[in-house]
Design an enzyme around this catalytic site. Sequence first.
Site, mmCIF file in Angstrom:
data_model
loop_
_atom_site.group_PDB
_atom_site.id
_atom_site.type_symbol
_atom_site.label_atom_id
_atom_site.label_comp_id
_atom_site.label_asym_id
_atom_site.label_seq_id
_atom_site.Cartn_x
_atom_site.Cartn_y
_atom_site.Cartn_z
ATOM 1 N N PRO A 10 -5.070 0.267 -2.351
ATOM 2 C CA PRO A 10 -4.333 1.517 -2.207
ATOM 3 C C PRO A 10 -4.122 2.309 -3.490
ATOM 4 O O PRO A 10 -3.914 1.734 -4.555
ATOM 5 C CB PRO A 10 -2.978 1.076 -1.631
ATOM 6 C CG PRO A 10 -2.933 -0.395 -1.747
ATOM 7 C CD PRO A 10 -4.330 -0.890 -1.854
ATOM 8 N N ASN A 11 -4.203 3.610 -3.323
ATOM 9 C CA ASN A 11 -3.903 4.615 -4.351
ATOM 10 C C ASN A 11 -4.996 4.765 -5.402
ATOM 11 O O ASN A 11 -4.912 5.664 -6.248
ATOM 12 C CB ASN A 11 -2.551 4.332 -5.034
ATOM 13 C CG ASN A 11 -1.407 4.303 -4.041
ATOM 14 O OD1 ASN A 11 -1.235 5.253 -3.278
ATOM 15 N ND2 ASN A 11 -0.654 3.211 -3.991
ATOM 16 N N ARG A 18 -3.556 10.150 -11.002
ATOM 17 C CA ARG A 18 -2.506 9.132 -10.847
ATOM 18 C C ARG A 18 -2.134 8.542 -12.210
ATOM 19 O O ARG A 18 -2.961 7.861 -12.833
ATOM 20 C CB ARG A 18 -3.030 8.008 -9.943
ATOM 21 C CG ARG A 18 -2.045 6.883 -9.765
ATOM 22 C CD ARG A 18 -2.670 5.698 -9.055
ATOM 23 N NE ARG A 18 -1.690 4.648 -8.906
ATOM 24 C CZ ARG A 18 -1.965 3.385 -8.609
ATOM 25 N NH1 ARG A 18 -3.226 3.031 -8.396
ATOM 26 N NH2 ARG A 18 -1.010 2.495 -8.507
ATOM 27 N N TYR A 23 -3.628 4.823 -16.188
ATOM 28 C CA TYR A 23 -4.948 4.566 -15.597
ATOM 29 C C TYR A 23 -6.068 5.426 -16.177
ATOM 30 O O TYR A 23 -7.232 5.255 -15.795
ATOM 31 C CB TYR A 23 -4.874 4.764 -14.075
ATOM 32 C CG TYR A 23 -3.914 3.785 -13.414
ATOM 33 C CD1 TYR A 23 -4.187 2.420 -13.405
ATOM 34 C CD2 TYR A 23 -2.727 4.227 -12.839
ATOM 35 C CE1 TYR A 23 -3.308 1.524 -12.828
ATOM 36 C CE2 TYR A 23 -1.844 3.340 -12.250
ATOM 37 C CZ TYR A 23 -2.134 1.989 -12.247
ATOM 38 O OH TYR A 23 -1.265 1.094 -11.679
ATOM 39 N N ASN A 74 -10.446 -4.903 -6.747
ATOM 40 C CA ASN A 74 -9.165 -4.455 -7.311
ATOM 41 C C ASN A 74 -8.209 -4.294 -6.133
ATOM 42 O O ASN A 74 -8.240 -3.278 -5.438
ATOM 43 C CB ASN A 74 -9.311 -3.133 -8.067
ATOM 44 C CG ASN A 74 -8.009 -2.758 -8.776
ATOM 45 O OD1 ASN A 74 -6.948 -3.288 -8.447
ATOM 46 N ND2 ASN A 74 -8.090 -1.845 -9.725
ATOM 47 N N ALA A 77 -1.869 -2.628 -5.486
ATOM 48 C CA ALA A 77 -0.532 -3.199 -5.259
ATOM 49 C C ALA A 77 -0.563 -4.431 -4.357
ATOM 50 O O ALA A 77 0.329 -5.289 -4.448
ATOM 51 C CB ALA A 77 0.402 -2.133 -4.693
ATOM 52 N N GLU A 98 -11.488 -10.695 -9.418
ATOM 53 C CA GLU A 98 -10.341 -9.785 -9.360
ATOM 54 C C GLU A 98 -10.364 -8.918 -10.619
ATOM 55 O O GLU A 98 -10.522 -9.444 -11.731
ATOM 56 C CB GLU A 98 -9.041 -10.609 -9.311
ATOM 57 C CG GLU A 98 -7.778 -9.761 -9.325
ATOM 58 C CD GLU A 98 -6.508 -10.628 -9.438
ATOM 59 O OE1 GLU A 98 -6.608 -11.882 -9.419
ATOM 60 O OE2 GLU A 98 -5.430 -10.036 -9.582
ATOM 61 N N HIS A 100 -8.536 -5.395 -12.714
ATOM 62 C CA HIS A 100 -7.498 -4.373 -12.825
ATOM 63 C C HIS A 100 -7.842 -3.450 -13.979
ATOM 64 O O HIS A 100 -8.332 -3.905 -15.023
ATOM 65 C CB HIS A 100 -6.125 -5.005 -13.074
ATOM 66 C CG HIS A 100 -5.708 -5.918 -11.959
ATOM 67 N ND1 HIS A 100 -5.219 -5.439 -10.766
ATOM 68 C CD2 HIS A 100 -5.773 -7.260 -11.836
ATOM 69 C CE1 HIS A 100 -4.972 -6.456 -9.965
ATOM 70 N NE2 HIS A 100 -5.318 -7.579 -10.587
ATOM 71 N N ARG A 107 3.045 -5.100 -17.943
ATOM 72 C CA ARG A 107 3.786 -4.029 -17.265
ATOM 73 C C ARG A 107 5.043 -4.599 -16.601
ATOM 74 O O ARG A 107 5.574 -5.596 -17.026
ATOM 75 C CB ARG A 107 2.841 -3.333 -16.287
ATOM 76 C CG ARG A 107 1.636 -2.694 -17.004
ATOM 77 C CD ARG A 107 0.700 -1.994 -16.041
ATOM 78 N NE ARG A 107 1.390 -0.905 -15.351
ATOM 79 C CZ ARG A 107 0.913 -0.313 -14.247
ATOM 80 N NH1 ARG A 107 -0.231 -0.719 -13.727
ATOM 81 N NH2 ARG A 107 1.598 0.662 -13.675
HETATM 82 C C1 DQA Z 1 -3.839 -2.042 -10.661
HETATM 83 C C2 DQA Z 1 -2.523 -2.679 -11.116
HETATM 84 C C3 DQA Z 1 -1.553 -2.820 -9.948
HETATM 85 O O1 DQA Z 1 -0.332 -3.356 -10.420
HETATM 86 C C4 DQA Z 1 -1.269 -1.462 -9.341
HETATM 87 O O2 DQA Z 1 -0.444 -1.611 -8.196
HETATM 88 C C5 DQA Z 1 -2.490 -0.699 -9.019
HETATM 89 C C6 DQA Z 1 -3.608 -0.725 -9.959
HETATM 90 C C7 DQA Z 1 -4.792 -1.796 -11.833
HETATM 91 O O3 DQA Z 1 -5.972 -1.594 -11.589
HETATM 92 O O4 DQA Z 1 -4.357 -1.757 -12.992
HETATM 93 O O5 DQA Z 1 -2.553 0.026 -8.033
HETATM 94 O O6 DQA Z 1 -4.473 -2.945 -9.772
#
Ligand code: DQA
Length: 144
Positions: A10-11, A18, A23, A74, A77, A98, A100, A107
């Site tokens: 998501p997002n 964003r 990011y 990725n 959340a 995985e 990020h 964080r």
């Molecule tokens: C994320 C880190 C997560 O904590 C966050 O909720 C994201 C992006 C990252 O790529 O840094 O949506 O996965």
Amino acid sequence: MTAVWVLNGPNLSRLGSREPDVYGHATFEDLTLTCQNEGRMLGFEVDVRQTDDEAELIGWLHQAATDSIAVVLNPAAFTHYSYAVRDACALRTAPLIEVHLSNPAAREEFRHTSVVAAVASGTIAGFGMTSYVLALRALTEMSN
Ligand code: DQA
């Protein structure tokens, strides 16, 4: 060519606008092109997808397990609380890395837990889009 799926939670479609301080300014389209170009150089056919829907992500993970497709994931959340995504990752029959963009360990407290990490082949975090590039390169060295 070997198929690799790059799955995003998501997002992440909002990259570019964003929280650019966290990011960066690159968009999801930039991320897609970066992964496809790197994949081409490594001999992978890379399919980059994004969803805000937990059920859709789980469906893709099931399909990857059925077809033994390597995954760069990725979970966004979902990383921090989705036992359903975690259990779908545990079904894997091929490497699953995985990734990020940010370094969740540096964080907020709630980001320090990944429920996915224990069932992934490994985790790469904190290098922006390069996290994905490094994951694709790692896949060239891995059998599972
Ligand atoms: C994320 C880190 C997560 O904590 C966050 O909720 C994201 C992006 C990252 O790529 O840094 O949506 O996965």
